[in-house]
Scaffold this motif. Structure first.
Motif, mmCIF file in Angstrom:
data_model
loop_
_atom_site.group_PDB
_atom_site.id
_atom_site.type_symbol
_atom_site.label_atom_id
_atom_site.label_comp_id
_atom_site.label_asym_id
_atom_site.label_seq_id
_atom_site.Cartn_x
_atom_site.Cartn_y
_atom_site.Cartn_z
ATOM 1 N N LYS A 101 1.390 14.709 5.910
ATOM 2 C CA LYS A 101 2.250 14.562 4.749
ATOM 3 C C LYS A 101 2.603 15.966 4.240
ATOM 4 N N SER A 102 3.613 16.009 3.378
ATOM 5 C CA SER A 102 4.118 17.304 2.929
ATOM 6 C C SER A 102 3.032 18.204 2.326
ATOM 7 N N CYS A 103 2.159 17.648 1.470
ATOM 8 C CA CYS A 103 1.154 18.513 0.828
ATOM 9 C C CYS A 103 0.145 19.020 1.855
ATOM 10 N N GLU A 104 -0.022 18.258 2.941
ATOM 11 C CA GLU A 104 -0.951 18.691 3.983
ATOM 12 C C GLU A 104 -0.332 19.840 4.795
ATOM 13 N N ILE A 105 0.971 19.756 5.027
ATOM 14 C CA ILE A 105 1.639 20.846 5.757
ATOM 15 C C ILE A 105 1.609 22.124 4.914
ATOM 16 N N ARG A 106 1.892 21.962 3.615
ATOM 17 C CA ARG A 106 1.915 23.161 2.763
ATOM 18 C C ARG A 106 0.519 23.795 2.676
ATOM 19 N N ALA A 107 -0.506 22.952 2.606
ATOM 20 C CA ALA A 107 -1.874 23.493 2.582
ATOM 21 C C ALA A 107 -2.201 24.164 3.919
ATOM 22 N N LEU A 108 -1.698 23.583 5.003
ATOM 23 C CA LEU A 108 -1.967 24.148 6.329
ATOM 24 C C LEU A 108 -1.312 25.530 6.469
ATOM 25 N N ILE A 109 -0.132 25.673 5.893
ATOM 26 C CA ILE A 109 0.536 26.980 5.945
ATOM 27 C C ILE A 109 -0.281 28.018 5.164
ATOM 28 N N GLU A 110 -0.808 27.591 4.017
ATOM 29 C CA GLU A 110 -1.657 28.514 3.252
ATOM 30 C C GLU A 110 -2.913 28.880 4.046
ATOM 31 N N LEU A 111 -3.523 27.888 4.685
ATOM 32 C CA LEU A 111 -4.748 28.161 5.457
ATOM 33 C C LEU A 111 -4.452 29.067 6.651
ATOM 34 N N THR A 112 -3.255 28.941 7.190
ATOM 35 C CA THR A 112 -2.876 29.811 8.316
ATOM 36 C C THR A 112 -2.750 31.257 7.829
ATOM 37 N N LYS A 113 -2.129 31.421 6.655
ATOM 38 C CA LYS A 113 -2.015 32.773 6.098
ATOM 39 C C LYS A 113 -3.389 33.337 5.750
ATOM 40 N N LEU A 114 -4.288 32.436 5.369
ATOM 41 C CA LEU A 114 -5.655 32.870 5.030
ATOM 42 C C LEU A 114 -6.528 33.017 6.282
ATOM 43 N N LYS A 115 -5.901 32.885 7.435
ATOM 44 C CA LYS A 115 -6.561 33.044 8.746
ATOM 45 C C LYS A 115 -7.667 32.001 8.985
ATOM 46 N N GLN A 116 -7.496 30.832 8.396
ATOM 47 C CA GLN A 116 -8.446 29.741 8.609
ATOM 48 C C GLN A 116 -7.929 28.727 9.620
ATOM 49 N N ALA A 117 -6.619 28.756 9.884
ATOM 50 C CA ALA A 117 -6.021 27.839 10.863
ATOM 51 C C ALA A 117 -5.086 28.652 11.750
ATOM 52 N N ASN A 118 -4.792 28.098 12.906
ATOM 53 C CA ASN A 118 -3.930 28.793 13.860
ATOM 54 C C ASN A 118 -2.885 27.793 14.358
ATOM 55 N N LEU A 119 -1.620 28.110 14.130
ATOM 56 C CA LEU A 119 -0.565 27.143 14.469
ATOM 57 C C LEU A 119 0.024 27.361 15.866
ATOM 58 N N ASP A 120 -0.559 28.300 16.649
ATOM 59 C CA ASP A 120 0.018 28.633 17.963
ATOM 60 C C ASP A 120 0.192 27.402 18.845
ATOM 61 N N ASP A 121 -0.800 26.529 18.859
ATOM 62 C CA ASP A 121 -0.749 25.358 19.746
ATOM 63 C C ASP A 121 -0.676 24.056 18.949
#
Ligand code: SF4
Ligand code: SF4
Ligand code: SF4
Length: 376
Positions: free
Chosen positions: A96-116
């Motif tokens: 859902k939208s709030c999950e994507i936005r949180a995921l983008i924040e976590l990616t910037k915080l180097k907690q998630a990786n969107l490469d794959d």
């Protein structure tokens, strides 16, 4: 590229399941993170599926969000082992939208990786508290079918006599941004609207279509209503909470159970300051404090806990309200964080989850920033 997916026999859910199944079968992704109805039928939880045969009870539309999936994607991608024999798997995440936005924040915080990761965003048709979802499905109400029927008419409304979660009532982001595949339902009367990145559209054999007339206006109206609701709620909060005593009163029911922190996707620290020795006082500390002040509230440090958490993460708060849903004392934690977040985010002209390349305010130093505060 925009495309319309045809649906047979009015079976939108069936068409979505087939679409997701095809993604696995064609190897567009190796695994799917997708909501699935639990065997008792009264909740829907995220599952990690690798076998296409397990798509039959998936429900990506379900109006319930028991957990913030950004945290799950971070768990699946943030700490990938590296080695020649470890295959790199491509994950499709239905969010859902709030999950994507949180995921983008976590990616910037180097907690998630969107490469794959292939982000499969879906229009959010509002979500109920888990207990309300269970009660209604227990009465035999099909909340997914009901939500879909309303969405086709351009409406996102709760079941009579019930309300969506407080955060959803004032969520101005019902449609997903920053998705590789965006699934549109609101204001789409026939079929399902897909907005797909070109390279994926080719793999999935999609051909371009126009966006259905009426969708843009339906989404616009929904967003305007939500913004009005958000502004009213935040304004009411600001009138109620004007100083430290009123902020203290706001948190007076807090039992410092940490549920809000555990549910929050942005609170990612493995070792929290509050769960270490700093706040694990010896008994004499409490007796001395009580002796000094005559009386102290137990458990102590509740306001300090919230102010510290706020200080750490409020610029990235996406307003998902999972903190409110997790609170046993029914504190409006998410509303408080949204109200504070709105001010702080505006100060830095920052909107969490808006863009991956937008720098985190607290990780960036700019000489021309906050000059009116004077030199420190
Ligand atoms: S906060 Fe918005 S995106 Fe998240 S569940 Fe609620 S309505 Fe959906
Ligand atoms: S503080 Fe609450 S509303 Fe904000 S991101 Fe965390 S859980 Fe969501
Ligand atoms: S979940 Fe509620 S009671 Fe528990 S720490 Fe958070 S605000 Fe306090």
């Amino acid at each position: 590229m925009k495309a319309i997916m045809e649906i047979r026999g009015n079976d939108t859910l069936g068409a979505l399941r087939t679409f997701l199944r095809t993604m696995l079968e064609k190897g567009v992704v190796d695994a799917l993170l997708v909501p699935q109805v639990v065997p008792s039928g009264d909740n829907v939880v995220q599952t990690l599926v690798r076998d296409p045969e397990h798509m039959e009870t998936t429900d990506p539309i379900s109006p319930v969000i028991p957990v913030q999936s950004a945290t799950l994607v971070a768990n699946l991608t943030g700490n990938m082992p590296i080695g020649e024999n470890i295959p790199r798997l491509r994950l499709g995440a239905v969010l859902k939208s709030c999950e994507i936005r949180a995921l983008i924040e976590l990616t910037k915080l180097k907690q998630a990786n969107l490469d794959d990761v292939v982000i499969i965003g879906i229009d959010c048709l509002g979500t109920y508290e888990v207990r309300d979802y269970a009660a209604l499905t227990g009465e035999g109400v099909s909340l997914t079918a009901e939500a879909l029927a309303a969405a086709r008419q351009g409406l996102v409304v709760p079941h009579g006599g019930y309300q969506f979660r407080a955060a959803c009532q004032m969520c101005e982001f019902p449609t997903p941004a920053n998705a590789d595949i965006a699934i549109g339902l609101i204001g789409v009367q026939n079929g399902i609207l897909l907005d797909v990145k070109d390279e994926l559209a080719e793999k999935l054999g999609l051909s371009p279509d126009a966006e259905p007339a009426g969708r843009a206006a339906a989404v616009e109206k929904l967003v305007a209503d939500r913004i009005a609701r958000r502004d009213a709620v935040i304004s009411e909060f600001r009138q109620r909470v004007v100083d430290m005593p009123s902020l203290l009163a706001e948190f007076s029911r807090c039992i410092r159970c940490y549920n809000c922190m555990v549910a929050c996707p942005i609170c990612y620290c493995k070792q929290c300051l509050f769960q270490g020795p700093t706040f694990d006082h010896d008994s004499d500390v409490y007796y001395r404090r009580a002796g000094r002040q005559g009386i102290i509230r137990m458990p102590t440090d509740t306001l300090l806990f919230h102010l510290t958490r706020m200080n750490h993460m409020v610029t990235s708060c996406v307003g998902c309200g999972l903190c409110t849903s997790a609170c046993p004392s029914q504190l409006p934690v998410g509303t408080i964080f949204r109200a504070v977040g709105q001010k702080v985010q505006a100060l830095f002209d920052y909107q969490p989850g808006r863009r991956l390349d937008e720098e985190l305010p607290l990780a960036t130093f700019r000489e021309d920033e906050l000059t009116d505060l004077g030199e420190g």
